[in-house]
Motif scaffolding. Structure first.
Motif, PDB file in Angstrom:
ATOM      1  N   SER A 187       0.721  -1.240  -0.153  1.00 16.70           N
ATOM      2  CA  SER A 187       0.064   0.093  -0.091  1.00 16.70           C
ATOM      3  C   SER A 187       1.113   1.036   0.048  1.00 16.70           C
ATOM      4  O   SER A 187       0.627   2.257   0.491  1.00 16.70           O
ATOM      5  N   ASP A 191      -2.496   5.817  -6.667  1.00 14.81           N
ATOM      6  CA  ASP A 191      -2.792   5.557  -8.028  1.00 14.81           C
ATOM      7  C   ASP A 191      -1.871   6.019  -9.182  1.00 14.81           C
ATOM      8  O   ASP A 191      -1.801   5.697 -10.250  1.00 14.81           O
ATOM      9  N   PHE A 204      -6.779  -2.450   1.202  1.00 16.56           N
ATOM     10  CA  PHE A 204      -7.390  -1.949   0.104  1.00 16.56           C
ATOM     11  C   PHE A 204      -8.837  -2.060   0.135  1.00 16.56           C
ATOM     12  O   PHE A 204      -9.680  -1.519  -0.358  1.00 16.56           O
ATOM     13  N   TYR A 231     -10.686   1.181  -0.539  1.00 16.75           N
ATOM     14  CA  TYR A 231     -11.158   1.230  -2.078  1.00 16.75           C
ATOM     15  C   TYR A 231     -12.702   0.370  -2.152  1.00 16.75           C
ATOM     16  O   TYR A 231     -13.154   0.293  -3.311  1.00 16.75           O
ATOM     17  N   ARG A 251     -12.529  -2.810  -2.605  1.00 21.37           N
ATOM     18  CA  ARG A 251     -12.204  -4.123  -3.372  1.00 21.37           C
ATOM     19  C   ARG A 251     -10.843  -4.303  -3.122  1.00 21.37           C
ATOM     20  O   ARG A 251      -9.910  -3.578  -2.552  1.00 21.37           O
ATOM     21  N   ARG A 252     -10.510  -5.720  -3.349  1.00 20.30           N
ATOM     22  CA  ARG A 252      -9.291  -6.224  -3.359  1.00 20.30           C
ATOM     23  C   ARG A 252      -8.064  -5.618  -4.227  1.00 20.30           C
ATOM     24  O   ARG A 252      -8.377  -5.046  -5.112  1.00 20.30           O
ATOM     25  N   GLU A 256      -8.242  -6.330  -7.883  1.00 23.32           N
ATOM     26  CA  GLU A 256      -9.369  -5.761  -8.559  1.00 23.32           C
ATOM     27  C   GLU A 256      -8.941  -4.123  -8.447  1.00 23.32           C
ATOM     28  O   GLU A 256      -9.573  -3.629  -9.572  1.00 23.32           O
ATOM     29  N   HIS A 257      -8.579  -3.537  -7.685  1.00 22.42           N
ATOM     30  CA  HIS A 257      -8.249  -1.962  -7.807  1.00 22.42           C
ATOM     31  C   HIS A 257      -7.205  -1.788  -8.857  1.00 22.42           C
ATOM     32  O   HIS A 257      -7.257  -1.011  -9.802  1.00 22.42           O
ATOM     33  N   ASP A 286      -8.845  -2.024 -11.913  1.00 24.10           N
ATOM     34  CA  ASP A 286      -9.810  -0.918 -12.206  1.00 24.10           C
ATOM     35  C   ASP A 286      -9.248   0.510 -12.557  1.00 24.10           C
ATOM     36  O   ASP A 286      -9.782   1.417 -13.367  1.00 24.10           O
ATOM     37  N   ILE A 287      -7.871   0.436 -12.171  1.00 22.55           N
ATOM     38  CA  ILE A 287      -7.288   2.089 -12.387  1.00 22.55           C
ATOM     39  C   ILE A 287      -6.533   1.634 -13.532  1.00 22.55           C
ATOM     40  O   ILE A 287      -5.579   2.551 -13.965  1.00 22.55           O
ATOM     41  N   GLU A 341      -9.468 -12.239  -8.111  1.00 20.85           N
ATOM     42  CA  GLU A 341      -8.178 -11.799  -8.503  1.00 20.85           C
ATOM     43  C   GLU A 341      -7.515 -12.605  -9.253  1.00 20.85           C
ATOM     44  O   GLU A 341      -6.728 -12.333 -10.425  1.00 20.85           O
TER      45      GLU A 341
END
Length: 465
Positions: free
Chosen positions: A210, A214, A245, A249, A251-252, A255-256, A259-260, A279
């Motif tokens: 983490s 993004d 996450f 967010y 979401r895992r 997945e994140h 998504d980005i 995932e």
């Protein structure tokens, strides 16, 4: 009209070649010829002795010859000169060990310390047959590290420590991200990657977990795509990453990242022990690479025997690489450990055979790095990165099955000689380009000095008098 001979600098004659080519040929009484930094001929000894005119010939009759292996994830600073120092106490949480012990040891190193550590890591890597490595993104003194690595002859990709997340609400996230992105852009510009022509270069490597915003992830991915590089990062060794996450967010982690827009072929993620079915499918569909470090996983108690999806990754075509994480220099031992672990966990003695272990250490890794055209197999036109494994040892006995014996039972001490870019960097188990005794002495002294600067206590399990 006779065909002119192939001109070569070196001919290794009489070895058993594990080519890792498309047909997976194993050539007994074979030969390999190199000119400059490239392979110019591969085949049976008798044929090549007639076809090749070589300035030097090496008798390979007692050796198994393979492509150089790839270590997909290794910390080349921090750990090598302080490996024997215990990080924390049993009662400390994983986070406490990381924040109060591991990171301070990294931060306490000078530029010269990191230079020495990198050389020590390179020597260890080469000694176990790996000619290429991808660093874990935890280098602080990049210039000193690159200078030290250049002297060893190793092929590698390195990244400076980047943390582009504002940990305090009082911090300016935009400014923190901009500084991190600037660092990524600077290192890639200063140490450009020209593919096969660059033994050493910088990649936009992220610590992962983490630690980055993004915007930093997107910038790293954009740099990789623009320049043909790779992004590598730690992710989900245990439940802490998914929990973070999900809290932030909803979401895992994978997945994140999907998504980005940063999950794709130019991304490689290390550990991935704690991922769910969603995932897993994203990993498969995206073409992203995965890196398993079995020693780190087992020592860290990641639970991969219970929740790890690595056999399924292989089945579904994920580019799964092996890494040592700096805990164990022997990359083949990592493959053996993975195979044994999942054979036992799944009660399947045929799972992850010897052939798969060697593929993970060569072809899979080359594909994940985007380097299939120049490393990973013994083929004409590819880089002269190769290893001689000495079979004149009791653990080998008669060579009935070179692939099986090498992957599953050959001793680590069997790596005799290593060539990288056509240069012999290891001969009879000793480094040829660096002063090995001096390096070892310097490393011991540097390790003592680093721990003294941290003022951390040396906690040994039993009293030392």
């Amino acid at each position: 009209m006779s065909t002119p001979p192939i001109q070569a600098d070196l001919l290794v004659s009489g070895a058993t070649l594990i080519t890792m080519d498309a047909e997976r040929r194993v050539i007994e009484d074979g030969a390999l010829a190199i000119a400059g930094d490239r392979i110019v001929a591969v085949g049976k000894r008798e044929a090549l002795m007639q076809q090749v005119s070589a300035r030097e010939t090496v008798d390979g009759r007692r050796f198994v010859l393979t492509p150089g292996f790839v270590d997909g994830h290794i910390h080349i600073t921090g750990d090598p000169i302080t490996r024997g120092f215990a990080r924390g106490a049993p009662e400390d949480s994983w986070s406490d060990k990381l924040q109060r012990w591991v990171i301070p040891i990294f931060r306490a190193q000078t530029a010269e310390d990191e230079r020495i550590a990198a050389q020590l890591a390179a020597l260890s890597t080469i000694r176990y047959g790996a000619t290429t490595f991808v660093e874990a993104g935890t280098v602080i003194q990049l210039d000193a590290v690159m200078d030290g690595l250049a002297e060893t002859g190793i092929r590698g990709r390195v990244g400076q420590w980047v943390e582009g997340r504002a940990y305090s609400p009082a911090d300016d996230q935009a400014a923190v991200s901009a500084a991190a992105i600037g660092l990524l852009e600077d290192e890639v510009e200063r140490y450009p990657d020209h593919g096969a022509d660059s033994r050493l270069a910088a990649w936009p490597l992220l610590v992962g977990h983490s630690t980055n915003s993004d915007d930093v992830w997107r910038a790293a991915k954009a740099l990789a795509d623009q320049h043909g590089l790779r992004v590598s990062a730690h992710m989900s060794p245990r439940s802490g990453d998914p929990e973070w996450f999900l809290a932030k967010y909803k979401r895992r982690p994978l997945e994140h990242l999907a998504d980005i827009g940063v999950l794709g072929e130019s991304v490689m993620l290390t550990h991935l022990a704690d991922i769910d079915e969603s995932e897993f499918e994203l990993l498969v569909e995206s073409g992203a690479g995965a890196i398993l470090c079995p020693h780190a996983a087992l020592q860290g108690g990641f639970g991969i025997a219970h929740i790890g999806r690595f056999p399924e990754m292989l089945e579904r075509g994920v580019n799964l690489m092996l890494g040592t994480d700096g805990l164990a220099a022997d990359i083949l031992a990592s493959g053996r450990l993975m195979a044994s672990l999942f054979r036992d966990a799944r009660r399947d003695q045929d799972l992850i055979p010897a052939t798969t272990i060697l593929e993970m250490a060569t072809l899979n890794a080359a594909r994940a790095l985007g380097w299939s055209s120049f490393i990973g197999s013994l083929e004409v036109g590819k880089k002269a990165d190769f290893v001689l494994h000495d079979t004149d040892l009791p653990e080998w006995g008669q060579v009935f099955d070179a692939v099986g014996q090498l992957a599953l039972s050959a001793p680590s001490s069997g790596v005799h000689s290593v060539w990288i870019d056509g240069v012999r960097v290891l001969e009879a188990g000793r480094a040829t380009l660096i002063d090995e005794p001096k390096l070892l002495a310097d490393a011991r002294q540097a390790g003592r000095a680093v721990i003294a600067r941290t003022q951390l206590p040396n906690r040994t399990p039993w009293p030392v008098t």
